[in-house]
Design a protein around this motif. Structure first.
Motif, PDB file in Angstrom:
ATOM      1  N   MET A 186       0.757  -1.390   0.006  1.00 40.80           N
ATOM      2  CA  MET A 186      -0.005  -0.011   0.064  1.00 40.80           C
ATOM      3  C   MET A 186       0.952   1.310   0.135  1.00 40.80           C
ATOM      4  SD  MET A 186      -2.768  -1.054  -0.435  1.00 40.80           S
ATOM      5  CE  MET A 186      -3.646   0.561  -0.316  1.00 40.80           C
ATOM      6  N   LYS A 187       2.006   1.306   0.707  1.00 40.77           N
ATOM      7  CA  LYS A 187       3.003   2.511   0.900  1.00 40.77           C
ATOM      8  C   LYS A 187       3.363   2.665  -0.840  1.00 40.77           C
ATOM      9  CE  LYS A 187       6.952   4.182   2.943  1.00 40.77           C
ATOM     10  NZ  LYS A 187       8.015   4.108   3.795  1.00 40.77           N
ATOM     11  N   ARG A 188       3.945   1.438  -1.370  1.00 41.12           N
ATOM     12  CA  ARG A 188       4.228   1.534  -2.875  1.00 41.12           C
ATOM     13  C   ARG A 188       3.334   2.033  -3.685  1.00 41.12           C
ATOM     14  NH1 ARG A 188       6.443  -3.987  -2.821  1.00 41.12           N
ATOM     15  NH2 ARG A 188       8.581  -4.004  -1.524  1.00 41.12           N
ATOM     16  N   VAL A 189       1.731   1.891  -3.377  1.00 41.58           N
ATOM     17  CA  VAL A 189       0.973   2.308  -4.260  1.00 41.58           C
ATOM     18  C   VAL A 189       0.607   3.784  -3.967  1.00 41.58           C
ATOM     19  CG1 VAL A 189      -1.676   2.003  -4.729  1.00 41.58           C
ATOM     20  CG2 VAL A 189      -0.303  -0.057  -4.682  1.00 41.58           C
ATOM     21  N   ARG A 190       0.558   3.980  -2.977  1.00 41.53           N
ATOM     22  CA  ARG A 190       0.456   5.716  -2.619  1.00 41.53           C
ATOM     23  C   ARG A 190       1.485   6.250  -3.202  1.00 41.53           C
ATOM     24  NH1 ARG A 190      -1.412   3.405   2.440  1.00 41.53           N
ATOM     25  NH2 ARG A 190       0.691   3.774   3.299  1.00 41.53           N
ATOM     26  N   THR A 191       2.889   5.924  -2.890  1.00 39.81           N
ATOM     27  CA  THR A 191       4.117   6.646  -3.587  1.00 39.81           C
ATOM     28  C   THR A 191       3.765   6.666  -5.013  1.00 39.81           C
ATOM     29  OG1 THR A 191       5.420   5.693  -1.496  1.00 39.81           O
ATOM     30  CG2 THR A 191       6.483   6.896  -3.638  1.00 39.81           C
ATOM     31  N   THR A 192       3.657   5.717  -5.523  1.00 35.18           N
ATOM     32  CA  THR A 192       3.373   5.810  -7.088  1.00 35.18           C
ATOM     33  C   THR A 192       2.334   6.519  -7.466  1.00 35.18           C
ATOM     34  OG1 THR A 192       4.055   3.336  -7.176  1.00 35.18           O
ATOM     35  CG2 THR A 192       3.092   4.356  -9.114  1.00 35.18           C
ATOM     36  N   ALA A 193       1.109   6.698  -6.944  1.00 36.27           N
ATOM     37  CA  ALA A 193       0.012   7.492  -7.229  1.00 36.27           C
ATOM     38  C   ALA A 193       0.391   9.161  -6.806  1.00 36.27           C
ATOM     39  CB  ALA A 193      -0.993   7.045  -6.370  1.00 36.27           C
ATOM     40  N   ALA A 194       1.105   9.430  -5.886  1.00 34.66           N
ATOM     41  CA  ALA A 194       1.620  10.622  -5.749  1.00 34.66           C
ATOM     42  C   ALA A 194       2.819  11.265  -6.942  1.00 34.66           C
ATOM     43  CB  ALA A 194       2.278  10.684  -4.162  1.00 34.66           C
ATOM     44  N   ILE A 195       3.540  10.274  -7.185  1.00 27.29           N
ATOM     45  CA  ILE A 195       4.544  10.655  -8.320  1.00 27.29           C
ATOM     46  C   ILE A 195       3.682  10.941  -9.366  1.00 27.29           C
ATOM     47  CG2 ILE A 195       6.131   9.563  -9.800  1.00 27.29           C
ATOM     48  CD1 ILE A 195       7.483   8.152  -7.012  1.00 27.29           C
ATOM     49  N   LEU A 196       2.907   9.994  -9.839  1.00 25.77           N
ATOM     50  CA  LEU A 196       2.106  10.097 -11.228  1.00 25.77           C
ATOM     51  C   LEU A 196       1.297  11.560 -10.975  1.00 25.77           C
ATOM     52  CD1 LEU A 196       0.747   6.423 -11.732  1.00 25.77           C
ATOM     53  CD2 LEU A 196       2.624   7.760 -12.934  1.00 25.77           C
ATOM     54  N   VAL A 197       0.650  11.708  -9.985  1.00 19.16           N
ATOM     55  CA  VAL A 197      -0.258  12.895  -9.858  1.00 19.16           C
ATOM     56  C   VAL A 197       1.000  14.109 -10.012  1.00 19.16           C
ATOM     57  CG1 VAL A 197      -1.516  14.457  -8.472  1.00 19.16           C
ATOM     58  CG2 VAL A 197      -2.026  11.995  -8.656  1.00 19.16           C
ATOM     59  N   THR A 198       1.795  14.289  -9.323  1.00 14.79           N
ATOM     60  CA  THR A 198       3.168  15.054  -9.373  1.00 14.79           C
ATOM     61  C   THR A 198       3.477  15.413 -10.941  1.00 14.79           C
ATOM     62  OG1 THR A 198       3.368  14.820  -7.360  1.00 14.79           O
ATOM     63  CG2 THR A 198       4.974  16.193  -8.618  1.00 14.79           C
ATOM     64  N   ALA A 199       3.808  14.300 -11.424  1.00  9.02           N
ATOM     65  CA  ALA A 199       4.326  14.415 -12.736  1.00  9.02           C
ATOM     66  C   ALA A 199       3.367  15.116 -13.769  1.00  9.02           C
ATOM     67  CB  ALA A 199       4.766  12.931 -13.381  1.00  9.02           C
ATOM     68  N   ALA A 200       1.949  14.559 -13.675  1.00  5.83           N
ATOM     69  CA  ALA A 200       1.016  15.068 -14.491  1.00  5.83           C
ATOM     70  C   ALA A 200       0.823  16.671 -14.222  1.00  5.83           C
ATOM     71  CB  ALA A 200      -0.395  14.268 -14.109  1.00  5.83           C
ATOM     72  N   PHE A 201       0.772  17.167 -13.038  1.00  3.74           N
ATOM     73  CA  PHE A 201       0.815  18.422 -12.686  1.00  3.74           C
ATOM     74  C   PHE A 201       1.935  19.141 -13.369  1.00  3.74           C
ATOM     75  CE2 PHE A 201       1.746  22.144 -10.327  1.00  3.74           C
ATOM     76  CZ  PHE A 201       0.603  22.866 -10.355  1.00  3.74           C
ATOM     77  N   VAL A 202       3.063  18.636 -13.112  1.00  4.69           N
ATOM     78  CA  VAL A 202       4.200  19.441 -13.690  1.00  4.69           C
ATOM     79  C   VAL A 202       4.365  19.318 -15.255  1.00  4.69           C
ATOM     80  CG1 VAL A 202       6.876  19.190 -14.129  1.00  4.69           C
ATOM     81  CG2 VAL A 202       5.710  18.838 -11.768  1.00  4.69           C
ATOM     82  N   ILE A 203       3.827  18.412 -15.861  1.00  2.00           N
ATOM     83  CA  ILE A 203       3.699  18.035 -17.161  1.00  2.00           C
ATOM     84  C   ILE A 203       2.735  19.427 -17.780  1.00  2.00           C
ATOM     85  CG2 ILE A 203       3.094  16.697 -19.372  1.00  2.00           C
ATOM     86  CD1 ILE A 203       4.519  14.540 -17.889  1.00  2.00           C
TER      87      ILE A 203
END
Length: 84
Positions: free
Chosen positions: A26-43
């Motif tokens: 679950m920690k990996r899933v939350r971390t991956t989701a946070a990275i994807l959301v951050t990357a989407a925002f930056v892009i």
């Protein structure tokens, strides 16, 4: 009461490995989701800034031509009449 606590401890100890594995997943899933959301925002932010900059460049590079023949004829008429 004490035996109940002992039984609960044994049950939690028995399932501890599975619980730890599930928590790590679950920690990996939350971390991956946070990275994807951050990357989407930056892009998205970068794309917006790029769009604004290229739109500004496109507006600046428009060429406007003006027909000055009437003005030149008028000016030449004034200079020949009044000796300018």
């Amino acid at each position: 009461m004490s035996q109940k606590k002992v039984d609960e401890y044994k049950a939690s100890k028995k399932n501890r490995a599975q619980e730890v594995k599930k928590e790590k997943l679950m920690k990996r899933v939350r971390t991956t989701a946070a990275i994807l959301v951050t990357a989407a925002f930056v892009i998205w932010f970068g794309w917006s800034v790029y769009g604004q900059l290229t739109a500004a460049d496109a507006e600046e590079s428009t060429i406007t031509e003006v027909n000055m023949t009437d003005f030149e004829e008028y000016y030449n008429g004034l200079t020949t009449t009044y000796g300018g």
